[in-house]
Scaffold this motif. Structure first.
Motif, PDB file in Angstrom:
ATOM      1  N   UNK A 277       6.205  67.632  48.102  1.00 55.77           N
ATOM      2  CA  UNK A 277       7.207  67.907  49.117  1.00 55.77           C
ATOM      3  C   UNK A 277       8.631  67.597  48.713  1.00 55.77           C
ATOM      4  N   UNK A 278       8.882  67.546  47.413  1.00 62.08           N
ATOM      5  CA  UNK A 278      10.233  67.239  46.933  1.00 62.08           C
ATOM      6  C   UNK A 278      11.085  68.504  46.907  1.00 62.08           C
ATOM      7  N   UNK A 279      12.357  68.355  47.216  1.00 60.12           N
ATOM      8  CA  UNK A 279      13.310  69.458  47.179  1.00 60.12           C
ATOM      9  C   UNK A 279      14.179  69.317  45.932  1.00 60.12           C
ATOM     10  N   UNK A 280      14.001  70.242  44.964  1.00 55.00           N
ATOM     11  CA  UNK A 280      14.771  70.221  43.720  1.00 55.00           C
ATOM     12  C   UNK A 280      15.884  71.270  43.785  1.00 55.00           C
ATOM     13  N   UNK A 281      17.132  70.847  43.628  1.00 51.68           N
ATOM     14  CA  UNK A 281      18.255  71.768  43.629  1.00 51.68           C
ATOM     15  C   UNK A 281      19.127  71.523  42.402  1.00 51.68           C
ATOM     16  N   UNK A 282      19.194  72.554  41.538  1.00 51.99           N
ATOM     17  CA  UNK A 282      20.001  72.452  40.317  1.00 51.99           C
ATOM     18  C   UNK A 282      19.576  71.251  39.462  1.00 51.99           C
ATOM     19  N   UNK A 283      18.296  71.229  39.117  1.00 52.02           N
ATOM     20  CA  UNK A 283      17.715  70.131  38.339  1.00 52.02           C
ATOM     21  C   UNK A 283      17.258  70.652  36.985  1.00 52.02           C
ATOM     22  N   UNK A 284      17.487  69.862  35.927  1.00 56.86           N
ATOM     23  CA  UNK A 284      17.046  70.215  34.583  1.00 56.86           C
ATOM     24  C   UNK A 284      16.159  69.122  34.020  1.00 56.86           C
ATOM     25  N   UNK A 285      14.975  69.527  33.548  1.00 56.77           N
ATOM     26  CA  UNK A 285      14.069  68.629  32.827  1.00 56.77           C
ATOM     27  C   UNK A 285      14.151  69.017  31.353  1.00 56.77           C
ATOM     28  N   UNK A 286      14.758  68.196  30.525  1.00 56.22           N
ATOM     29  CA  UNK A 286      14.929  68.511  29.117  1.00 56.22           C
ATOM     30  C   UNK A 286      14.183  67.510  28.246  1.00 56.22           C
ATOM     31  N   UNK A 287      13.359  68.049  27.347  1.00 53.15           N
ATOM     32  CA  UNK A 287      12.665  67.213  26.368  1.00 53.15           C
ATOM     33  C   UNK A 287      11.911  66.063  27.041  1.00 53.15           C
ATOM     34  N   UNK A 288      11.274  66.359  28.161  1.00 53.93           N
ATOM     35  CA  UNK A 288      10.595  65.321  28.942  1.00 53.93           C
ATOM     36  C   UNK A 288       9.101  65.590  29.058  1.00 53.93           C
ATOM     37  N   UNK A 289       8.335  64.518  29.292  1.00 56.50           N
ATOM     38  CA  UNK A 289       6.895  64.619  29.493  1.00 56.50           C
ATOM     39  C   UNK A 289       6.610  64.547  30.988  1.00 56.50           C
ATOM     40  N   UNK A 290       6.161  65.703  31.553  1.00 59.26           N
ATOM     41  CA  UNK A 290       5.908  65.789  32.991  1.00 59.26           C
ATOM     42  C   UNK A 290       4.424  66.067  33.245  1.00 59.26           C
ATOM     43  N   UNK A 291       3.621  65.925  32.226  1.00 57.18           N
ATOM     44  CA  UNK A 291       2.209  66.303  32.299  1.00 57.18           C
ATOM     45  C   UNK A 291       1.462  65.548  33.390  1.00 57.18           C
ATOM     46  N   UNK A 292       0.453  66.223  33.959  1.00 63.48           N
ATOM     47  CA  UNK A 292      -0.441  65.642  34.969  1.00 63.48           C
ATOM     48  C   UNK A 292       0.285  65.212  36.242  1.00 63.48           C
ATOM     49  N   UNK A 293       1.445  65.791  36.515  1.00 65.78           N
ATOM     50  CA  UNK A 293       2.182  65.442  37.720  1.00 65.78           C
ATOM     51  C   UNK A 293       1.891  66.422  38.849  1.00 65.78           C
ATOM     52  N   UNK A 294       2.119  65.962  40.086  1.00 67.90           N
ATOM     53  CA  UNK A 294       1.768  66.733  41.275  1.00 67.90           C
ATOM     54  C   UNK A 294       3.021  67.156  42.024  1.00 67.90           C
ATOM     55  N   UNK A 295       3.270  68.502  42.067  1.00 69.57           N
ATOM     56  CA  UNK A 295       4.432  69.061  42.766  1.00 69.57           C
ATOM     57  C   UNK A 295       4.003  69.811  44.029  1.00 69.57           C
TER      58      UNK A 295
END
Length: 333
Positions: A277-295
């Protein structure tokens, strides 16, 4: 008594109540149990004086020099510390909640166990201060300097930390619940790295009332480790804006119900985290580990995932506008 010299004098139990002592010198004097109630001590020299149990209630200490003075267990009712020099002062267990601070120098001061509840500490310099178990609840620390300070078991609940500088400080078991973070600098802080992770070693950002704006987390070039916020923290329902969040370990955190606006995650490990339930506005994920996450049920507007690990993500029921994924590894969840 203007300009009177009491240097190195034994003045135990001395009575200076309602006196005008502007410019007097009490350098290295023993003023234990002395009484300065309602006195005017503008520009007075109290360098390294023994002031244990001295009464400064209602005193005007504008421009006074308390450098290195012993002020343990003192209570400062309506004491004016305007442009006052308290650097390296010993203020352990002091009650400063009713004192008046303005442009006060507290560099290197020992404020461990001190009470600063409801204080206006705007523009105060606390560089290299010892703030162990200090209570800043509901205090205004706007534009204050807390660089290289020892911040352990400290309470900043409901405090205003706008433009506050925590650069290179050591922070552990500290409560920032319901605080305001506008343009706050935590760059280079040692947050729980090298400190055993436990329920008693944590920073609390749990309240939906916390506000983060222009907040900068990261580490300096001379550090060879990223900041680690430990294992217990949650960031539920926070409004986080205009951040550069880099070189951090945020794996396993819960950001559910939060809003991220104008954020850059650079080289951040946020795997196994919850963003429901997160609201992302103008967000950048660079060179990051986001594996196994719940959006689950999140909204993405102008969001970019670049050169990041996106394996085993849950994007179910998300709403996407201008979502960009490039040079990233993915595996269908």
């Amino acid at each position: 008594m203007y300009g009177t010299n009491f240097q190195s004098t034994n003045l135990v139990n001395a009575q200076f109540a309602n006196s005008t002592l502007n410019g007097a010198t009490f350098r290295d004097a023993n003023l234990e149990n002395a009484n300065f109630d309602s006195s005017i001590i503008i520009n007075v020299e109290l360098y390294k004086a023994n002031l244990i149990n001295t009464n400064f209630s209602n005193a005007d200490a504008t421009g006074a020099n308390f450098c290195g003075a012993y002020l343990e267990y003192m209570k400062f009712d309506n004491t004016i510390f305007k442009n006052t020099d308290l650097h390296n002062a010993k203020l352990m267990f002091a009650d400063l909640s009713a004192a008046i601070f303005e442009n006060t120098n507290l560099i290197g001061a020992d404020l461990s166990n001190a009470n600063l509840v409801n204080q206006n500490l705007k523009n105060v310099n606390l560089y290299n201060a010892n703030l162990y178990n200090t209570n800043f609840k509901n205090a205004n620390l706007e534009n204050s300097i807390l660089r290289h300070s020892n911040i352990i078991n400290t309470n900043f609940e409901f405090s205003n930390l706008s433009n506050t500088d925590f650069y290179n400080s050591k922070i552990s078991n500290t409560n920032f619940q319901n605080s305001i973070f506008n343009n706050t600098n935590f760059y280079g802080t040692d947050i729980l790295e090298k400190i055993p992770q436990s329920e008693h070693s944590k920073i609390i950002f749990t309240s939906s009332g916390s506000s983060f704006e222009n907040f900068h987390y990261g580490f300096t070039e001379n550090q060879n480790f990223p900041i680690n916020l430990g294992t217990k923290e949650v960031f539920l329902g926070n409004d986080i804006r205009n951040q550069v969040i880099e070189n951090m370990l945020l794996d396993g955190k819960d950001f559910s119900g939060s809003t991220f606006t104008n954020i850059v995650f650079n080289n951040v490990n946020i795997s196994n985290s919850k963003f429901a339930g997160v609201n992302f506005q103008n967000v950048t994920f660079h060179n990051s580990d986001i594996s196994n996450s719940d959006f689950l049920g999140s909204k993405f507007q102008s969001t970019t995932f670049e050169n990041s690990n996106l394996k085993d993500l849950n994007f179910k029921y998300t709403k996407n506008t201008n979502l960009l994924i490039r040079d990233s590894s993915m595996k269908k969840h």
